[in-house]
Design an enzyme around this catalytic site. Sequence first.
Site, PDB file in Angstrom:
ATOM      1  N   GLU A  84       0.823  -1.203   0.000  1.00  0.00           N
ATOM      2  CA  GLU A  84       0.000   0.000   0.000  1.00  0.00           C
ATOM      3  C   GLU A  84       0.859   1.256   0.000  1.00  0.00           C
ATOM      4  O   GLU A  84       1.985   1.265   0.501  1.00  0.00           O
ATOM      5  CB  GLU A  84      -0.897   0.006   1.245  1.00  0.00           C
ATOM      6  N   CYS A 108       6.834  -4.264  15.828  1.00  0.00           N
ATOM      7  CA  CYS A 108       6.375  -3.263  16.798  1.00  0.00           C
ATOM      8  C   CYS A 108       4.931  -3.589  17.227  1.00  0.00           C
ATOM      9  O   CYS A 108       4.095  -3.948  16.408  1.00  0.00           O
ATOM     10  CB  CYS A 108       6.455  -1.866  16.200  1.00  0.00           C
ATOM     11  N   CYS A 111       1.708  -1.794  15.488  1.00  0.00           N
ATOM     12  CA  CYS A 111       1.708  -1.530  14.049  1.00  0.00           C
ATOM     13  C   CYS A 111       1.128  -2.701  13.260  1.00  0.00           C
ATOM     14  O   CYS A 111       1.452  -3.860  13.522  1.00  0.00           O
ATOM     15  CB  CYS A 111       3.154  -1.268  13.617  1.00  0.00           C
ATOM     16  N   GLU A 157      10.572  -1.669   7.014  1.00  0.00           N
ATOM     17  CA  GLU A 157      11.615  -0.889   7.680  1.00  0.00           C
ATOM     18  C   GLU A 157      12.676  -0.579   6.619  1.00  0.00           C
ATOM     19  O   GLU A 157      13.411  -1.483   6.187  1.00  0.00           O
ATOM     20  CB  GLU A 157      12.187  -1.698   8.853  1.00  0.00           C
ATOM     21  N   LEU A 212      10.350   6.808  17.841  1.00  0.00           N
ATOM     22  CA  LEU A 212      10.863   6.680  19.207  1.00  0.00           C
ATOM     23  C   LEU A 212       9.837   6.018  20.144  1.00  0.00           C
ATOM     24  O   LEU A 212      10.079   4.953  20.683  1.00  0.00           O
ATOM     25  CB  LEU A 212      11.280   8.062  19.728  1.00  0.00           C
ATOM     26  N   CYS A 330      -0.862   6.372   9.714  1.00  0.00           N
ATOM     27  CA  CYS A 330       0.364   5.719  10.200  1.00  0.00           C
ATOM     28  C   CYS A 330       0.050   4.392  10.881  1.00  0.00           C
ATOM     29  O   CYS A 330      -0.805   4.321  11.755  1.00  0.00           O
ATOM     30  CB  CYS A 330       1.066   6.588  11.241  1.00  0.00           C
TER      31      CYS A 330
HETATM   32  N1  SAH Z   1       9.662   1.058   9.911  1.00  0.00           N
HETATM   33  C1  SAH Z   1       9.768   2.457   9.782  1.00  0.00           C
HETATM   34  C2  SAH Z   1       8.824   2.999   8.754  1.00  0.00           C
HETATM   35  C3  SAH Z   1       7.371   2.876   9.119  1.00  0.00           C
HETATM   36  S1  SAH Z   1       6.797   4.474   9.269  1.00  0.00           S
HETATM   37  C4  SAH Z   1       9.625   3.104  11.139  1.00  0.00           C
HETATM   38  O1  SAH Z   1       9.435   2.389  12.104  1.00  0.00           O
HETATM   39  O2  SAH Z   1       9.772   4.315  11.249  1.00  0.00           O
HETATM   40  C5  SAH Z   1       5.325   4.293  10.045  1.00  0.00           C
HETATM   41  C6  SAH Z   1       5.234   5.153  11.279  1.00  0.00           C
HETATM   42  O3  SAH Z   1       3.973   4.905  11.889  1.00  0.00           O
HETATM   43  C7  SAH Z   1       6.280   4.794  12.305  1.00  0.00           C
HETATM   44  O4  SAH Z   1       6.649   5.937  13.013  1.00  0.00           O
HETATM   45  C8  SAH Z   1       5.511   3.849  13.192  1.00  0.00           C
HETATM   46  O5  SAH Z   1       6.107   3.691  14.443  1.00  0.00           O
HETATM   47  C9  SAH Z   1       4.176   4.536  13.227  1.00  0.00           C
HETATM   48  N2  SAH Z   1       3.067   3.691  13.623  1.00  0.00           N
HETATM   49  C10 SAH Z   1       2.953   2.356  13.510  1.00  0.00           C
HETATM   50  N3  SAH Z   1       1.768   1.935  13.992  1.00  0.00           N
HETATM   51  C11 SAH Z   1       1.118   3.035  14.394  1.00  0.00           C
HETATM   52  C12 SAH Z   1      -0.165   3.258  14.943  1.00  0.00           C
HETATM   53  N4  SAH Z   1      -1.017   2.270  15.163  1.00  0.00           N
HETATM   54  N5  SAH Z   1      -0.508   4.536  15.211  1.00  0.00           N
HETATM   55  C13 SAH Z   1       0.347   5.560  14.971  1.00  0.00           C
HETATM   56  N6  SAH Z   1       1.550   5.398  14.447  1.00  0.00           N
HETATM   57  C14 SAH Z   1       1.945   4.154  14.169  1.00  0.00           C
END
Ligand code: SAH
Length: 342
Positions: A84, A108, A111, A157, A212, A330
């Site tokens: 997507e 994570c 996510c 990632e 973070l 996100c």
């Molecule tokens: N793997 C990379 C790229 C993914 S970016 C990374 O970790 O940065 C996607 C972003 O959305 C990341 O900051 C991730 O931590 C965040 N994210 C994942 N699940 C989420 C959720 N349920 N609500 C808000 N942000 C989320």
Amino acid sequence: MLLDYDKNEIKEYVNVLGEPAFRAEQLFDALLQAKNLEEISNLSSSFKDKIAKDYPHFCILKKLISVDGTTKYIFKFDGGEIVEGVLMKYKYGNTLCVSTQVGCRMGCAFCASGMGGLKRNLSAGEILEQVLLVNRDQGGDVKNRKVTNIVLMGMGEPLDNYDNVTKFIKLVSSSEGINISQRNITLSTCGLVSKIYQLADDGFCVNLTISLHATDDEKRKKIMPIANAYTIGEIIKACKYYFEKTGRRFAFEYALVSGENDSLKDADKLVALLKGLPCLVNLIPLNYVKEKNLIGTGERQVRAFLDRLLANKINATKRRTMGADISGACGQLRRQVLEEDK
Ligand code: SAH
């Protein structure tokens, strides 16, 4: 696949096929326009036969448009995999969020993208394909781009697929290609420290964003397995190095989870960590993922958290949630997309 090639490599490819040099120009143009083979009128069918096995099938499987104008794209690759991407429209231009892997192995807790693990890496060309397809779908071309900014924040990632992602950055920012400057590209990572150093040493200058989501290592380990490999201190050190090398400020994503990391005490800890650093904090109220038993922080507490950071001179913003109604926000992008239509 031909989208993995830069212009010189296309020239070489055409040369090896024993075709005249101008064919390389025609072929490169067609690729940049995301034209499928059957749509190209200036190439002979015998030449098309020769290149068919290497030519991509540009395919938008589905498109979902949110009430706020955000568009989620579902792409299908030649191997049948689905990923997507999301296009967000702003005053300054259009930002496309692209995927870098099919699935993700970072695991994570909050996510959706990593729920099925990693299926495979995307190639540089497959990441570029998403950009070219959306640019075309929005009525753009190379001169008049409809995708002006890119965030590597979709599924996957990016630093876990380093070679393909960096090749993609070179291809997409090439003046011979669609020419989207590295200043308009943001790479988001959960914090693969050694790769952050490598990115700086390899001479890239994209914007760097770190996910973070916690203010101490113990809390972070509970929601992000990568925290077992690298501490927050090591991440910050790597970010400083990246800043020294590139002059680019960096950013931190912080998803606020109700009762987990959203107290004012957490805000104070964040201030202590980041004070004086050339960085920005992006607060994201956790987006809903139905399989996860976590709740996003309410509007009032988000505001209080933000105010606390600002009062302590930390550059911070609250990320506007876009495309939530199409599961395009996100952390909502997933591998088995079509499930949500059942
Ligand atoms: N793997 C990379 C790229 C993914 S970016 C990374 O970790 O940065 C996607 C972003 O959305 C990341 O900051 C991730 O931590 C965040 N994210 C994942 N699940 C989420 C959720 N349920 N609500 C808000 N942000 C989320």
